[in-house]
Write a protein that holds these residues in place. Structure first.
Motif, PDB file in Angstrom:
ATOM      1  N   THR A   1       0.829  -1.208   0.000  1.00 42.09           N
ATOM      2  CA  THR A   1       0.000   0.000   0.000  1.00 42.09           C
ATOM      3  C   THR A   1       0.864   1.259   0.000  1.00 42.09           C
ATOM      4  OG1 THR A   1      -1.793  -1.157   1.111  1.00 42.09           O
ATOM      5  CG2 THR A   1      -1.790   1.238   1.291  1.00 42.09           C
TER       6      THR A   1
ATOM      7  N   GLU B   1      -6.639   1.394  -0.879  1.00 40.46           N
ATOM      8  CA  GLU B   1      -6.945   0.258  -0.010  1.00 40.46           C
ATOM      9  C   GLU B   1      -8.239   0.528   0.773  1.00 40.46           C
ATOM     10  OE1 GLU B   1      -4.167  -0.517   3.347  1.00 40.46           O
ATOM     11  OE2 GLU B   1      -4.205  -2.558   2.580  1.00 40.46           O
TER      12      GLU B   1
ATOM     13  N   GLU C   1      -5.839  -4.197  -3.671  1.00 39.85           N
ATOM     14  CA  GLU C   1      -6.753  -5.280  -3.289  1.00 39.85           C
ATOM     15  C   GLU C   1      -8.165  -5.086  -3.838  1.00 39.85           C
ATOM     16  OE1 GLU C   1      -6.384  -6.788   0.636  1.00 39.85           O
ATOM     17  OE2 GLU C   1      -4.359  -6.000   0.908  1.00 39.85           O
TER      18      GLU C   1
HETATM   19 MG   LIG Z   1      -2.096  -2.820   1.977  1.00 38.33          MG
END
Ligand SMILES: [Mg+2]
Ligand SMILES: Nc1ncnc2c1ncn2[C@@H]1O[C@H](COP(=O)(O)OP(=O)(O)OP(=O)(O)O)[C@@H](O)[C@H]1O
Lengths: 244, 315
Positions: free
Chosen positions: B44, B84, B161
């Motif tokens: 991230t 995220e 993600e």
């Molecule tokens: Mg992450």
């Protein structure tokens, strides 16, 4: 410019999709009425003006504006939408300005909605509407200054309560610095020039002048440069702290 | 093919934590890069630096010719980003939100309507357009986040993600969507689902404790597995030990494990040295000895094995 407008629109509409707008406007108009009629002796002063009404605005803004401003950046940070916002192709300045202008326009609306007060004064007597207009302009400028402070401080934290309290305290300092009590405290020992400097930083002295109908360029410049300063600080803080 | 994303020697630390430690890679148009690594590896953080949300301590990122630090606005125009957890303005409706993003993305008039309609269709959010985002299910929120990212048809897509929290059907849809966009874009997606790498990624990089520890196509990565070209064999014999002894001495066989032995059936796994092919040799021996074979197959190696091997040695 387009980006500022997009952000302005989003923020401004945002006030009306939540109860914030209605609660704020109702409380603002209601408190204005209470203050002016009861505390300000609106009717018995025997004068057709709105001085009593405007006199309370610094105190009203002192806690109402921080309540409005506290969410500007704190919420953005807490909800992580700040990551969304600042990965869009905009500059920090556009974002800060768009948000600020939306909040300012919103307070403008709340201010306009006090028009029944103006109507009453005109119905009962024959006021100088130029002075009243000046009062409204001054009030709006002062609201802008409170907002810029609140917006900047809101950028420092993700906690809205903290943002509210600090903004209110900083606002209080700006209001009180013109208060005789405070000035007397300093004038006992501090050099005259310092006392004057402190006094000249006060919202009260600048606002008083405008609300008496004296639109002095210096007072306008005072409020606009104060707004500019706090918004600039806001941009710097956001730049450094956006990802924290 | 054009290099659209170029990440050069990125460093980023938080206090004593080195979140990103000298990471470099490139992504070309037409590539879908899987970004793998255990929790806290720095995926991230890397993506936040690439998209201009965070400034790196050192290193640079170039997006299609624009440096993210020197020309942030121009660089950000080229990118669609799903952060995220897919943060969204929860008091807005998806329709209002997409309209806002379209405004900032400089889409106007017909083009704007066309892009919005197209995106809504692609992400399947027609049914919730007028509902406040805060009342949407996780899957729909994720899809609104995705819609926001692809709205302006960017040449670079960065998805943190994207399938997290989606049900199997929605996962499948999102993967299909990503595959469908792959040829004209450079896409980076982080994931903890290794099958996703096989199903959508043309390449994957693995990061562990901030450091890049692997970079290759799924097949190349799999070749690093202990299981790559290993042979699984089931033979009808009572004494599996004997089979094991014979086979473990073959050239190219590193070791032979007797996995199970019951009811006259022995199951073995033969690991190959350096992943070379051993199936022919094994086959030959099996035929010479006239063993009755129930099954014999060659393993490809498993990504999760490789993943674990790459990311645990640094811990
Ligand atoms: Mg992450
Ligand atoms: N704003 C921050 N302040 C302090 N530390 C941070 C910050 N952001 C990330 N970190 C730390 O940096 C490291 C990398 O975090 P990062 O979120 O990039 O990992 P990740 O690979 O995305 O993990 P996950 O798979 O769990 O999402 C972690 O140790 C994390 O605690």
């Amino acid at each position: 410019m387009n980006n500022i407008l997009s952000i302005f629109k989003r923020e401004f509409m945002g006030y009306f999709t939540t109860p914030i707008a209605y609660v704020f406007i109702v409380i603002f108009v209601f408190l204005n009425g209470i203050f002016a009629f009861y505390l300000g002796d609106f009717f018995n002063r025997g004068q057709a003006d709105m001085a009593a009404f405007f006199a309370f605005h610094p105190w009203l803004y002192l806690f109402l504006i921080p309540a409005l401003a506290m969410r500007l950046w704190a919420e953005e940070r807490r909800e992580a939408t700040i990551e969304l916002l600042f990965t869009l192709p905009i500059t920090m300045g556009q974002a800060v300005l768009g948000k600020f202008l939306a909040a300012w326009a919103f307070t403008g609306i709340a201010l306009v909605l006090t028009f029944p007060m103006w109507g009453t004064v005109n119905y009962l007597g024959d006021p100088d509407n130029g002075v009243i207009l000046a009062g409204y302009i001054g009030s709006l400028l002062m609201a802008g200054a409170f907002l810029a402070i609140g917006s900047c401080i809101s950028a420092l934290t993700r906690n809205q309560v903290i943002a509210f309290i600090i903004s209110a305290v900083v606002g209080l300092a700006f209001v009180l610095s013109g208060f005789p009590l405070v000035l007397d405290f300093f004038s006992g020992w501090a050099p005259e020039i310092l006392v004057q400097a402190i006094g000249s930083f006060s919202f009260l002295s600048h606002f008083d002048a405008i609300s008496k109908g004296v639109i002095d360029l210096r007072d306008m410049v005072y409020f606009t440069s104060l707004i500019a300063f706090w918004l600039f600080a806001n941009v710097v803080i956001i730049e450094f702290k956006k990802a924290e | 093919m054009d290099t659209l994303v170029s990440v050069n020697n990125l460093h980023k630390h938080f206090g004593a934590i080195k979140a990103v430690d000298d990471v470099s890679f490139r992504v070309n148009q037409g590539e879908v890069l899987g970004f793998l690594g255990p929790n806290g590896a720095g995926k991230t953080t890397t993506m936040r630096i690439i998209t201009g949300f965070m400034a790196p301590d050192a290193g640079s990122v170039t997006l299609g010719g624009d440096d993210i630090v020197d020309a942030p606005v121009a660089a950000k125009r080229r990118v669609g980003y799903l952060p995220e957890g897919a943060p969204l303005y929860s008091d807005m409706t998806p329709a209002g939100f997409l309209d806002f993003v379209a405004g900032i993305r400089n889409l106007r008039g017909k083009e704007k309507n066309r892009r919005i309609t197209d995106t809504i269709e692609k992400t399947n959010i027609q049914s919730v357009l007028g509902q406040p985002i805060e009342t949407l299910s996780k899957g729909f929120k994720r899809r609104v986040g995705l819609a926001q990212a692809i709205l302006h048809d960017p040449e670079i897509l960065i998805l943190d993600e994207p399938t997290d929290g989606l049900d199997p059907n929605q996962k499948h849809e999102v993967r299909t969507l990503i595959r469908g966009m792959a040829t004209e874009k450079a896409i980076i997606l982080s994931t903890h689902i290794l099958e996703e790498v096989d199903s959508v990624c043309s390449r994957a990089i693995v990061i562990s404790a901030g450091r890049l520890v692997g970079d290759g196509t799924p097949t190349e990565l799999r070749a690093r597995s202990r299981w790559h070209n290993a042979v699984t064999l089931s033979v009808r014999v009572d004494n599996g030990k004997e089979v094991q002894a014979t086979l473990s001495n073959l050239p190219g066989v590193q070791s032979a494990d007797l996995v199970s032995q019951k009811d006259g059936l022995a199951r073995l796994v033969l690991y190959s040295t350096h992943g070379q092919s051993i199936s022919t040799t094994v086959n030959q021996v099996v035929r010479e000895r006239n063993w009755a074979v129930d099954e014999l197959y060659v393993e490809q190696g498993r990504l999760d094995d490789v993943f674990r091997a790459m990311t645990s040695k640094l811990l």
